[in-house]
Design an enzyme around this catalytic site. Structure first.
Site, PDB file in Angstrom:
ATOM      1  N   HIS A 106       0.820  -1.217   0.000  1.00 59.91           N
ATOM      2  CA  HIS A 106       0.000   0.000   0.000  1.00 59.91           C
ATOM      3  C   HIS A 106       0.849   1.260   0.000  1.00 59.91           C
ATOM      4  O   HIS A 106       0.537   2.229  -0.686  1.00 59.91           O
ATOM      5  CB  HIS A 106      -0.920   0.005   1.221  1.00 59.91           C
ATOM      6  CG  HIS A 106      -1.938  -1.069   1.155  1.00 59.91           C
ATOM      7  ND1 HIS A 106      -2.536  -1.614   2.257  1.00 59.91           N
ATOM      8  CD2 HIS A 106      -2.455  -1.707   0.089  1.00 59.91           C
ATOM      9  CE1 HIS A 106      -3.385  -2.536   1.884  1.00 59.91           C
ATOM     10  NE2 HIS A 106      -3.345  -2.617   0.563  1.00 59.91           N
ATOM     11  N   GLU A 120       6.841 -13.232 -35.974  1.00 61.98           N
ATOM     12  CA  GLU A 120       7.811 -13.393 -34.893  1.00 61.98           C
ATOM     13  C   GLU A 120       8.679 -14.639 -35.069  1.00 61.98           C
ATOM     14  O   GLU A 120       9.380 -15.048 -34.164  1.00 61.98           O
ATOM     15  CB  GLU A 120       7.104 -13.404 -33.537  1.00 61.98           C
ATOM     16  CG  GLU A 120       5.975 -14.400 -33.425  1.00 61.98           C
ATOM     17  CD  GLU A 120       5.262 -14.373 -32.070  1.00 61.98           C
ATOM     18  OE1 GLU A 120       5.806 -13.820 -31.109  1.00 61.98           O
ATOM     19  OE2 GLU A 120       4.159 -14.939 -31.990  1.00 61.98           O
ATOM     20  N   ASP A 159      10.190 -12.637 -29.759  1.00 60.87           N
ATOM     21  CA  ASP A 159      10.424 -13.961 -30.337  1.00 60.87           C
ATOM     22  C   ASP A 159      11.201 -13.882 -31.648  1.00 60.87           C
ATOM     23  O   ASP A 159      12.024 -14.756 -31.927  1.00 60.87           O
ATOM     24  CB  ASP A 159       9.092 -14.690 -30.565  1.00 60.87           C
ATOM     25  CG  ASP A 159       8.629 -15.386 -29.300  1.00 60.87           C
ATOM     26  OD1 ASP A 159       9.477 -16.027 -28.646  1.00 60.87           O
ATOM     27  OD2 ASP A 159       7.452 -15.274 -28.954  1.00 60.87           O
ATOM     28  N   CYS A 218       4.741  -5.086 -31.551  1.00 64.07           N
ATOM     29  CA  CYS A 218       4.302  -5.178 -30.162  1.00 64.07           C
ATOM     30  C   CYS A 218       5.383  -5.805 -29.284  1.00 64.07           C
ATOM     31  O   CYS A 218       5.166  -6.013 -28.099  1.00 64.07           O
ATOM     32  CB  CYS A 218       2.991  -5.946 -30.060  1.00 64.07           C
ATOM     33  SG  CYS A 218       3.087  -7.593 -30.765  1.00 64.07           S
TER      34      CYS A 218
HETATM   35  C1  PEP Z   1       6.950 -11.004 -28.943  1.00 62.25           C
HETATM   36  O1  PEP Z   1       7.317 -12.162 -29.120  1.00 62.25           O
HETATM   37  O2  PEP Z   1       7.596 -10.003 -29.319  1.00 62.25           O
HETATM   38  C2  PEP Z   1       5.694 -10.726 -28.217  1.00 62.25           C
HETATM   39  C3  PEP Z   1       5.205  -9.502 -28.147  1.00 62.25           C
HETATM   40  O3  PEP Z   1       5.059 -11.753 -27.636  1.00 62.25           O
HETATM   41  P1  PEP Z   1       5.485 -12.467 -26.268  1.00 62.25           P
HETATM   42  O4  PEP Z   1       6.542 -11.624 -25.632  1.00 62.25           O
HETATM   43  O5  PEP Z   1       4.235 -12.564 -25.482  1.00 62.25           O
HETATM   44  O6  PEP Z   1       5.984 -13.782 -26.751  1.00 62.25           O
HETATM   45 MG    MG Z   2       5.938 -13.861 -28.948  1.00 63.35          MG
END
Ligand code: PEP
Ligand code: MG
Length: 568
Positions: A186, A428, A452, A499
């Site tokens: 907290h 990926e 990945d 991402c």
């Molecule tokens: C990635 O592989 O870049 C990704 C965003 O997925 P994760 O990290 O969940 O494998």
């Molecule tokens: Mg991934």
């Protein structure tokens, strides 16, 4: 220098005020007049509730509703007759109110603190707060009035209870150091909400310092200096000014569009794991969700979540985002992510094994449930479907066939969904990158998963520290792969996002601008940083840098050049 847990970012320099622990000892006398002891106990409970209600209200106004929930939780616990009922029984048997409160609270604290779950452990600390507050009321002890400390104070305490924290005036308190507590305690939550630098879990700190000592609280690194040497102090004064300057610069990006210095608009989305994170994405000014890691829904369960449960979670995220895109990645398990109830086989090479879309296409009944849930939720916002770990065209085709079947079923049964729902690939794997031109013809969008992609391009286990020196998105091979994927997407006329963690890397951002990435998806807390960095580059500047980078042969040279060229 003393180390602790970095619980709230920033640098505070000031004069120490030690919050002394009160002596909560009492004589555990046998009670003769049980009725008046019961009344004393009930009055104490009422006073506790009144004070807590007052403090929760105050925190709600001064800090926020989320933070007030901590004290509201204490009220819920005290309104539940379980705890107070047990205490009442002990008083009826002749124990004094203090010892009844202590015994019952300690019993619950012991029970909750043994549990593995963090939330349950947090409950133990809630009950410990309640115990201290009730004992203080019963013993007639007034809390130290933290609201009256002088400007430039660093508070040092064994622990800061929510009641103490509720009195903090952020104009006067420049730092917090405690002996207990972690990142999710907290005190940490409240310190972060008040934007006061805090270092917690510093062993013995209350014994090591005295009032008026000078302290540096480095809440970013989790370091504390007591009565520092002159040169350390002057370095920290400069660092504090720099931090404050950067912070106010970043805040200036709140609510702004994401554009390069020469006016190219880009999308800046967030990566989330739960619908609750979707709120964070909005609070942090994310313009959408570029990756909803749906596997968390499965991992937080002891059985497969049903279609309705999944639908509720996806719909909640879509509604929170109010029409902004929410890209839901379908189940990405296997590799390092195991879900015990799925009974997956142990594999020699799990990262190269039966995982993600491979597993889903091998278990179409459960995949169908997830796709149906996502598509039902698509009636409530702008949801897109993203397929992880694609390596060949057949996989994306198979998913699209399932989506088409669901559409037919929904149409036949009058179930609402977004008829234009997009289906895209995560790129990926090395294979997906090499056939990005072919995949682009079958996909509505791409999102590059660099976490990945780096692993599979460099043939390096992303979690193995012995080979971590090879695991870098700045390796020439990985950069070439990223550039190639973006070009294939552009040639096919589909948007390409990223991402993986690299999307928020300040050194990577100019390269991504140059390659033509159109959507960046980052951790919500990095939205403003990414927007700020994007705003500093023009396309021609980014292109000139990228040209030099792509001509270099080693990761080391590339990183050095990017560091030299970085814009502060
Ligand atoms: C990635 O592989 O870049 C990704 C965003 O997925 P994760 O990290 O969940 O494998
Ligand atoms: Mg991934």
């Amino acid at each position: 220098m003393i180390s602790g847990i970095a619980a709230s970012r920033g640098i505070g320099i000031g004069s120490i005020c030690v919050i002394k622990e009160h002596d909560l000892s009492y004589d555990a006398v046998k009670i003769e007049d049980v009725d008046s002891e019961q009344k004393r106990f009930k009055d104490a409970i009422e006073k506790f509730k009144d004070e807590t209600t007052q403090m929760a209200e105050d925190i709600r106004k001064r800090i926020g509703p989320k933070e007030a929930e901590i004290l509201e939780g204490h009220l819920v616990m005290m309104n539940d007759p379980t705890m107070s009922g047990e205490m009442g029984k002990m008083i009826a048997a002749g124990q004094c109110a203090e010892s009844a409160v202590e015994a019952v609270c300690d019993m619950f604290i012991g029970m909750f603190s043994k549990m593995d779950d963090d939330l349950m452990k947090q409950r133990a600390s809630d009950i410990s707060d309640i115990k201290v507050s009730l004992l203080k009321i019963l013993l007639g002890i007034e809390d130290v009035d933290i609201s009256k400390v002088s400007p430039g104070t660093v508070l040092v305490a064994r622990d800061l209870t929510p009641s103490m924290t509720s009195q903090i005036n952020k104009d006067n308190v420049v730092g917090i150091i405690t002996e207990v507590g972690g990142k999710t305690s907290h005190s940490a939550i409240l310190a972060r909400a008040l934007e006061i630098p805090a270092v917690l879990s510093v062993p013995d700190i209350t014994g090591l310092v005295k009032d008026k000592d000078t302290a540096i609280v480095d809440g970013t690194e989790g370091q504390v200096y007591i009565n520092p040497e002159g040169d350390i102090l002057s370095q920290y004064i400069i660092r504090r000014e720099e931090y404050i300057r950067k912070l106010s610069e970043l805040k200036g990006f709140m609510g702004k569009e994401t554009v390069t210095a020469d006016g190219i608009s880009l999308e800046l989305f967030c990566n989330i794991g739960t619908p609750k994170d979707a709120k964070k994405a909005v609070e942090c000014d994310g313009e959408g969700v570029g990756l909803f890691r749906s596997e968390f829904l499965f991992m937080d369960n002891t059985r497969m979540p049903t279609e309705d449960e999944q639908f509720a979670a996806y719909r909640e995220a879509a509604q929170i985002l109010e029409g902004k895109p929410v890209i839901i990645r379908t189940l990405d398990i296997g590799g390092d992510k195991d879900i015990p109830y799925l009974g997956m086989k142990k594999e020699e090479n799990p990262f190269l094994g039966y995982r993600a879309v491979r597993y889903c296409l091998g278990n179409k009944d459960s995949y169908m449930i997830q796709l149906r849930a996502i598509m039902r939720a698509s009636a409530f916002g702008k949801i897109k479907i993203m397929v992880p770990l694609v390596t060949c065209v057949e996989e994306i085709r198979a998913v699209k066939e399932m989506v088409a079947d669901i559409k037919k079923d929904f149409d036949a049964n009058g179930i609402a969904y977004d008829k234009d729902i997009e289906v895209g690939c995560m790129i990926e794997t090395a294979s997906a990158s090499l056939i990005a031109d072919l995949l682009a013809k079958e996909s509505d969008f791409f999102s590059i998963g660099t976490n990945d992609l780096t692993q599979y391009t460099m043939s390096v286990d992303r979690g193995n520290s012995d080979v971590a020196y090879l695991y870098s998105t700045f390796q020439p091979s990985v950069l070439r792969s990223i550039k190639h994927i973006i070009e294939c997407g552009r040639d096919a006329g589909i948007p390409v996002g990223m991402c993986g963690e690299a999307a928020a890397d300040p050194l990577m951002i100019p390269l991504l601008i140059s390659f033509g990435l159109t959507e960046f998806s980052v951790n919500p807390v990095l939205v403003l940083t990414a927007r700020c960095i994007i705003s500093k580059w023009t396309k021609p500047e980014a292109d000139a840098l990228a040209e030099k980078v792509m001509a270099l042969a080693t990761e080391g040279e590339i990183v050095s050049l990017l560091k030299e060229s970085a814009k502060e």
